[in-house]
Design a protein around this motif. Structure first.
Motif, PDB file in Angstrom:
ATOM      1  N   ASP A  15       0.810  -1.220   0.000  1.00 39.87           N
ATOM      2  CA  ASP A  15       0.000   0.000   0.000  1.00 39.87           C
ATOM      3  C   ASP A  15       0.843   1.270   0.000  1.00 39.87           C
ATOM      4  O   ASP A  15       0.540   2.244  -0.709  1.00 39.87           O
ATOM      5  N   SER A  16       1.934   1.291   0.777  1.00 37.94           N
ATOM      6  CA  SER A  16       2.773   2.500   0.832  1.00 37.94           C
ATOM      7  C   SER A  16       3.395   2.809  -0.524  1.00 37.94           C
ATOM      8  O   SER A  16       3.503   3.972  -0.925  1.00 37.94           O
ATOM      9  N   ARG A  19       0.744   4.258  -2.890  1.00 35.69           N
ATOM     10  CA  ARG A  19       0.563   5.691  -2.631  1.00 35.69           C
ATOM     11  C   ARG A  19       1.701   6.503  -3.261  1.00 35.69           C
ATOM     12  O   ARG A  19       1.480   7.590  -3.808  1.00 35.69           O
ATOM     13  N   ASP A  36     -10.803   4.052   1.195  1.00 34.63           N
ATOM     14  CA  ASP A  36     -10.378   2.652   1.303  1.00 34.63           C
ATOM     15  C   ASP A  36      -9.998   2.052  -0.045  1.00 34.63           C
ATOM     16  O   ASP A  36     -10.005   0.836  -0.212  1.00 34.63           O
ATOM     17  N   ILE A  38      -7.066   2.032  -1.690  1.00 33.93           N
ATOM     18  CA  ILE A  38      -5.784   1.330  -1.691  1.00 33.93           C
ATOM     19  C   ILE A  38      -5.835   0.211  -0.664  1.00 33.93           C
ATOM     20  O   ILE A  38      -6.045   0.439   0.520  1.00 33.93           O
ATOM     21  N   GLN A  39      -5.668  -1.015  -1.143  1.00 32.66           N
ATOM     22  CA  GLN A  39      -5.689  -2.206  -0.305  1.00 32.66           C
ATOM     23  C   GLN A  39      -4.253  -2.596   0.063  1.00 32.66           C
ATOM     24  O   GLN A  39      -3.292  -1.989  -0.422  1.00 32.66           O
ATOM     25  N   PRO A  40      -4.049  -3.605   0.913  1.00 35.20           N
ATOM     26  CA  PRO A  40      -2.688  -3.957   1.327  1.00 35.20           C
ATOM     27  C   PRO A  40      -1.728  -4.260   0.175  1.00 35.20           C
ATOM     28  O   PRO A  40      -0.535  -3.964   0.273  1.00 35.20           O
ATOM     29  N   LEU A  43      -4.835  -1.949  -5.753  1.00 38.69           N
ATOM     30  CA  LEU A  43      -5.624  -0.730  -5.870  1.00 38.69           C
ATOM     31  C   LEU A  43      -6.941  -1.071  -6.532  1.00 38.69           C
ATOM     32  O   LEU A  43      -6.971  -1.724  -7.589  1.00 38.69           O
ATOM     33  N   ARG A 167      -2.754  -5.089  -9.231  1.00 41.44           N
ATOM     34  CA  ARG A 167      -1.542  -5.270  -8.445  1.00 41.44           C
ATOM     35  C   ARG A 167      -0.340  -4.824  -9.261  1.00 41.44           C
ATOM     36  O   ARG A 167      -0.303  -5.020 -10.483  1.00 41.44           O
ATOM     37  N   ASP A 297      -5.077 -10.961  -0.304  1.00 45.63           N
ATOM     38  CA  ASP A 297      -4.151  -9.958   0.206  1.00 45.63           C
ATOM     39  C   ASP A 297      -3.352 -10.459   1.404  1.00 45.63           C
ATOM     40  O   ASP A 297      -3.782 -11.394   2.102  1.00 45.63           O
ATOM     41  N   PRO A 343       3.005  -4.610   4.124  1.00 50.82           N
ATOM     42  CA  PRO A 343       2.046  -3.505   4.015  1.00 50.82           C
ATOM     43  C   PRO A 343       1.884  -2.761   5.343  1.00 50.82           C
ATOM     44  O   PRO A 343       2.114  -3.317   6.417  1.00 50.82           O
TER      45      PRO A 343
END
Length: 367
Positions: A15-16, A19, A36, A38-40, A43, A167, A297, A343
């Motif tokens: 996730d980071s 972003r 919510d 962005i998932q672990p 996207l 992904r 995930d 994540p």
């Protein structure tokens, strides 16, 4: 050899890092992201303002953009701004709100979201000059499109509806058989005393034992009302689904072109430093397809994330001929891949995820 450090050399972007792709304009969107989105390890992708009904599915090919093909094949345009019904058996192409300008070392792959698969909505992401569905080559710059074809229920969608997920990966770090054996020994990937592990992944089988009431699954009904993909617990289960119960023999005859929701016999675990994907079982072994929505995930089924005992829900459709499915029969394989980094948030309690600690469970739209 398993990986214990929080950082590995390449893999699925967490996730980071997703972003960060927005911060560097490798990812862009026509409107602000949902909280919510962005998932672990993925996207969620959102539908744009227009759907194009087309005569048939198509592949753009190396020499054409999606718009080039739409000019040849579109029947009419449908505004999604205020919501619209997409009918079963029809094919629609929808430009997405997100677009890409990927670095040369980043590629991507897409899959339907879990709820999309459980509604039997067939979706595939397309790119300009693409030669594969759901695959985005490293360095791709351009728009994204979603092919949408509801198979069982007509659906209501609107601009911003999320049917697919993507992904990103900086390296191909799929675990081989020996690595899977070692990771399973350390982390128990599936609750099976003698799992079948090969270069193709770790086997998952179907549970036709049933719960205390004998319920083993659901079969989608025909000629139903519409399902609004953005509304939770808004539809009565029995208006859309026929419950299926075990009677004596633990088997189920799959009728051609019917859609079933079943569940795996094994609990599934995806450790925090890994992501997984369900692949359909070899069609040479059985005339059926399992699992449209294949992404699992980091944190799915992870005890610390509230996921102890999580099963894999199986979206099953038989092809061509009736097929007898028996309890314990292998129906798919889980392929595991390393994360580039752990994540920030795991699937489950961190995100109040819909399907953590699930057993046999329909999509979030039903009550």
């Amino acid at each position: 050899m398993t990986t214990t450090d929080d950082n590995v050399s390449g893999g699925i972007l967490p996730d980071s890092a997703i972003r960060a792709l927005f911060e560097t304009s490798a990812l862009a969107s026509q409107r602000p992201l949902d909280v919510d989105q962005i998932q672990p390890a993925s996207l969620d992708l959102r539908l744009g303002e227009t759907a194009y009904r087309v005569r048939a599915s198509f592949m753009p090919g190396r020499d054409f953009s999606v718009v080039d093909k739409l000019e040849q094949l579109k029947l009419h345009e449908i505004s999604l701004v205020s919501g619209a019904v997409l009918e079963t058996g029809c094919v629609y192409i929808v430009p997405l709100l997100e677009r890409l300008a990927l670095p040369s070392q980043i590629a991507a792959s897409a899959n339907p979201k879990s709820s999309t698969g459980r509604l039997d909505i067939f979706t595939r992401v397309m790119t300009d000059r693409g030669v594969e569905f759901d695959k985005v080559p490293a360095g791709y710059e351009g728009p994204l499109y979603l092919e949408v074809s509801p198979r069982t229920f007509p659906i209501v969608v609107r601009t911003g509806s999320r049917l697919s997920q993507i992904r990103f990966r900086s390296a191909d770090t799929v675990l081989g058989a020996s690595e899977l054996v070692a990771l399973h020994a350390a982390e128990t990937l599936v609750a099976d005393d003698d799992p079948i592990i090969s270069h193709a992944g770790i086997a998952v089988s179907v549970d036709l034992t049933g719960n205390a009431d004998g319920l083993v699954g659901y079969r989608g009904k025909h000629h139903t009302a519409v399902v609004d993909v953005d509304k939770r617990a808004a539809h009565d289960t029995l208006d859309f689904w026929e419950p299926l119960y075990v009677r004596g023999r633990k088997e189920l005859i799959l009728d051609p072109d019917e859609f079933y929701i079943l569940v795996s016999r094994e609990a599934v675990h995806v450790p925090p430093l890994y992501a997984a994907e369900m692949t359909p079982f070899d069609p040479l072994v059985g005339e059926f397809r399992v699992h449209y929505a294949g992404f699992f995930d980091p944190g799915f089924g992870h005890s610390a994330a509230g996921g102890y005992g999580s099963r894999a829900v199986l979206e099953v459709r038989s092809h061509e001929v009736p097929f007898v499915l028996e309890d314990g029969q292998t129906v798919g394989r889980l392929v595991y891949e390393r994360m580039e980094k752990r994540p920030d948030r795991l699937y489950g309690v961190d995100l109040k995820s819909n399907y953590q600690a699930q057993g046999l469970k329909l999509s979030k739209h039903f009550r």
